[in-house]
Scaffold this motif. Structure first.
Motif, short mmCIF file in Angstrom:
data_model
loop_
_atom_site.label_atom_id
_atom_site.label_comp_id
_atom_site.label_asym_id
_atom_site.label_seq_id
_atom_site.Cartn_x
_atom_site.Cartn_y
_atom_site.Cartn_z
N ILE A 1 -4.69 0.69 -1.82
CA ILE A 1 -5.20 -0.39 -0.96
C ILE A 1 -5.70 -1.55 -1.81
CG2 ILE A 1 -7.02 -1.01 0.67
CD1 ILE A 1 -6.77 1.85 1.79
N TYR B 1 1.06 3.77 -3.21
CA TYR B 1 0.65 5.16 -3.05
C TYR B 1 1.75 6.12 -3.50
CZ TYR B 1 -1.38 9.34 -0.93
OH TYR B 1 -1.91 10.59 -0.73
N ASN C 1 -3.63 -4.63 -3.31
CA ASN C 1 -3.27 -5.79 -2.50
C ASN C 1 -3.87 -7.09 -3.03
OD1 ASN C 1 -1.50 -5.07 -0.27
ND2 ASN C 1 -3.15 -3.68 0.30
N THR D 1 0.82 -1.21 0.00
CA THR D 1 0.00 0.00 0.00
C THR D 1 0.86 1.26 0.00
OG1 THR D 1 -1.74 -1.19 1.16
CG2 THR D 1 -1.85 1.20 1.20
#
Length: 97
Positions: A53, A23, A56, A19
């Motif tokens: 997120i 990002y 994943n 994550t």
């Protein structure tokens, strides 16, 4: 037989690592697109965080195919915790409050 590196903490660490790295890369991609275009390209941070997120699913598929069930449980706990933090931070804006 239990696969190697099948631990809850490894899945949790992978979820946070994926994550954070995703990002950062998405932020860099936005800057790169802004530099290449003649106008400013701005992505909302909440959208980038949600995309990071949701990336994943890639390690989740790897853990599923290699039968690392404990690591996958850690990954899912990490994803749920990150999603809860995302909703806590950005949920007020979405719900109009």
């Amino acid at each position: 037989m239990i696969p190697r590196n099948d631990h809850f903490w490894i899945g949790l660490a992978v979820s946070v690592f994926v994550t954070v790295v995703a990002y950062a890369l998405l932020l860099q991609l936005g800057d790169w697109l802004s530099a290449g275009a003649s106008r400013s390209v701005v992505f909302k941070p909440r959208t980038l965080a949600l995309l990071a997120i949701s990336l994943n699913v890639l390690p989740m598929n790897v853990f599923r195919r290699t039968y690392r069930t404990r690591a996958m449980k850690g990954l899912m706990v990490g994803v749920m915790a990150l999603a809860a933090v995302w909703f806590y931070v950005y949920g007020v804006d979405l719900l109009g409050g």
